[in-house]
Scaffold this motif. Structure first.
Motif, mmCIF file in Angstrom:
data_model
loop_
_atom_site.group_PDB
_atom_site.id
_atom_site.type_symbol
_atom_site.label_atom_id
_atom_site.label_comp_id
_atom_site.label_asym_id
_atom_site.label_seq_id
_atom_site.Cartn_x
_atom_site.Cartn_y
_atom_site.Cartn_z
ATOM 1 N N VAL A 81 0.849 -1.202 0.000
ATOM 2 C CA VAL A 81 0.000 0.000 0.000
ATOM 3 C C VAL A 81 0.876 1.241 0.000
ATOM 4 O O VAL A 81 0.633 2.191 -0.761
ATOM 5 C CB VAL A 81 -0.966 -0.010 1.207
ATOM 6 C CG1 VAL A 81 -1.667 1.327 1.354
ATOM 7 C CG2 VAL A 81 -1.985 -1.138 1.047
ATOM 8 N N THR A 82 1.909 1.258 0.813
ATOM 9 C CA THR A 82 2.838 2.393 0.868
ATOM 10 C C THR A 82 3.496 2.637 -0.487
ATOM 11 O O THR A 82 3.739 3.785 -0.871
ATOM 12 C CB THR A 82 3.920 2.148 1.947
ATOM 13 O OG1 THR A 82 3.268 1.995 3.212
ATOM 14 C CG2 THR A 82 4.914 3.293 2.022
ATOM 15 N N LEU A 83 3.745 1.557 -1.221
ATOM 16 C CA LEU A 83 4.328 1.683 -2.561
ATOM 17 C C LEU A 83 3.299 2.144 -3.597
ATOM 18 O O LEU A 83 3.645 2.390 -4.747
ATOM 19 C CB LEU A 83 4.937 0.349 -3.001
ATOM 20 C CG LEU A 83 6.213 -0.066 -2.284
ATOM 21 C CD1 LEU A 83 6.573 -1.512 -2.623
ATOM 22 C CD2 LEU A 83 7.372 0.874 -2.635
ATOM 23 N N GLY A 84 2.028 2.256 -3.189
ATOM 24 C CA GLY A 84 0.992 2.761 -4.088
ATOM 25 C C GLY A 84 0.128 1.711 -4.747
ATOM 26 O O GLY A 84 -0.669 2.020 -5.636
ATOM 27 N N PHE A 85 0.222 0.464 -4.307
ATOM 28 C CA PHE A 85 -0.574 -0.598 -4.919
ATOM 29 C C PHE A 85 -1.931 -0.722 -4.231
ATOM 30 O O PHE A 85 -2.042 -0.627 -3.019
ATOM 31 C CB PHE A 85 0.168 -1.938 -4.856
ATOM 32 C CG PHE A 85 1.374 -1.974 -5.739
ATOM 33 C CD1 PHE A 85 1.243 -2.219 -7.094
ATOM 34 C CD2 PHE A 85 2.640 -1.725 -5.222
ATOM 35 C CE1 PHE A 85 2.358 -2.221 -7.920
ATOM 36 C CE2 PHE A 85 3.755 -1.730 -6.036
ATOM 37 C CZ PHE A 85 3.622 -1.976 -7.392
ATOM 38 N N HIS A 86 -2.956 -0.954 -5.043
ATOM 39 C CA HIS A 86 -4.306 -1.196 -4.540
ATOM 40 C C HIS A 86 -4.607 -2.690 -4.490
ATOM 41 O O HIS A 86 -5.597 -3.108 -3.913
ATOM 42 C CB HIS A 86 -5.342 -0.516 -5.439
ATOM 43 C CG HIS A 86 -5.161 0.957 -5.516
ATOM 44 N ND1 HIS A 86 -5.562 1.814 -4.520
ATOM 45 C CD2 HIS A 86 -4.599 1.735 -6.471
ATOM 46 C CE1 HIS A 86 -5.256 3.054 -4.852
ATOM 47 N NE2 HIS A 86 -4.667 3.034 -6.030
ATOM 48 N N GLU A 87 -3.737 -3.465 -5.127
ATOM 49 C CA GLU A 87 -3.892 -4.908 -5.147
ATOM 50 C C GLU A 87 -2.517 -5.552 -5.060
ATOM 51 O O GLU A 87 -1.561 -5.070 -5.663
ATOM 52 C CB GLU A 87 -4.585 -5.336 -6.445
ATOM 53 C CG GLU A 87 -4.901 -6.815 -6.505
ATOM 54 C CD GLU A 87 -5.725 -7.182 -7.719
ATOM 55 O OE1 GLU A 87 -6.956 -7.266 -7.580
ATOM 56 O OE2 GLU A 87 -5.120 -7.378 -8.799
ATOM 57 N N GLY A 88 -2.442 -6.633 -4.301
ATOM 58 C CA GLY A 88 -1.196 -7.377 -4.199
ATOM 59 C C GLY A 88 -1.325 -8.706 -4.908
ATOM 60 O O GLY A 88 -2.434 -9.214 -5.107
ATOM 61 N N ARG A 89 -0.194 -9.271 -5.264
ATOM 62 C CA ARG A 89 -0.150 -10.571 -5.916
ATOM 63 C C ARG A 89 0.900 -11.436 -5.227
ATOM 64 O O ARG A 89 1.865 -10.918 -4.666
ATOM 65 C CB ARG A 89 0.194 -10.424 -7.400
ATOM 66 C CG ARG A 89 -0.872 -9.712 -8.201
ATOM 67 C CD ARG A 89 -0.539 -9.634 -9.689
ATOM 68 N NE ARG A 89 0.860 -9.451 -10.028
ATOM 69 C CZ ARG A 89 1.496 -8.278 -10.089
ATOM 70 N NH1 ARG A 89 0.851 -7.171 -9.824
ATOM 71 N NH2 ARG A 89 2.772 -8.209 -10.413
ATOM 72 N N LEU A 90 0.719 -12.732 -5.310
ATOM 73 C CA LEU A 90 1.698 -13.680 -4.798
ATOM 74 C C LEU A 90 1.452 -15.022 -5.455
ATOM 75 O O LEU A 90 0.436 -15.212 -6.127
ATOM 76 C CB LEU A 90 1.661 -13.790 -3.272
ATOM 77 C CG LEU A 90 0.370 -14.236 -2.580
ATOM 78 C CD1 LEU A 90 0.168 -15.748 -2.648
ATOM 79 C CD2 LEU A 90 0.401 -13.795 -1.123
ATOM 80 N N GLU A 91 2.363 -15.927 -5.230
ATOM 81 C CA GLU A 91 2.199 -17.295 -5.687
ATOM 82 C C GLU A 91 2.381 -18.183 -4.461
ATOM 83 O O GLU A 91 3.457 -18.208 -3.860
ATOM 84 C CB GLU A 91 3.221 -17.619 -6.771
ATOM 85 C CG GLU A 91 2.820 -18.825 -7.589
ATOM 86 C CD GLU A 91 3.678 -19.001 -8.811
ATOM 87 O OE1 GLU A 91 4.541 -19.909 -8.786
ATOM 88 O OE2 GLU A 91 3.478 -18.244 -9.782
ATOM 89 N N ALA A 92 1.322 -18.888 -4.108
ATOM 90 C CA ALA A 92 1.326 -19.703 -2.888
ATOM 91 C C ALA A 92 1.682 -21.146 -3.181
ATOM 92 O O ALA A 92 1.287 -21.693 -4.212
ATOM 93 C CB ALA A 92 -0.053 -19.657 -2.234
#
Length: 104
Positions: free
Chosen positions: A57-68
């Protein structure tokens, strides 16, 4: 020494010992969320994930992604992450892509 301006790394310590490591990249991805076996089920991974989401969020993203991994998939689902397509293929570890809408 670590030196990569594209990655933000966090560590968690317990009694002076590193027990967890997490990272996000500047592309909006959680790239690492590892907790040592002896520190599992103590809330450390959950707290670390919350910190990583805050970093995004601090970096300006409204959505995060990952690979679980298959093992971690349920953990992320409980934390509000959603499946985003089929399991990856052709690698040693074939993860499951996930995404989460991040709250500002």
């Amino acid at each position: 020494m670590l030196s990569n301006t594209e990655v933000l790394l966090r560590v968690a310590e317990r009694d002076g010992t590193v027990v967890a490591v997490g990272a996000v990249n500047r592309s909006g991805e959680v790239t690492l969320n590892y907790v040592a076996p002896e520190a599992r089920f103590a809330g450390i991974s959950k707290a670390l994930l919350a910190q990583l989401e805050t970093e995004l969020v601090t970096l300006g993203f409204h959505e995060g992604r990952l690979e679980a991994t298959q093992t971690a998939r349920r953990f992320y689902e409980k934390a509000g992450w959603l499946a985003e397509g089929p399991q990856a293929t052709g690698r040693v570890v074939n993860g499951f892509p996930m995404r989460k809408r991040l709250v500002r």
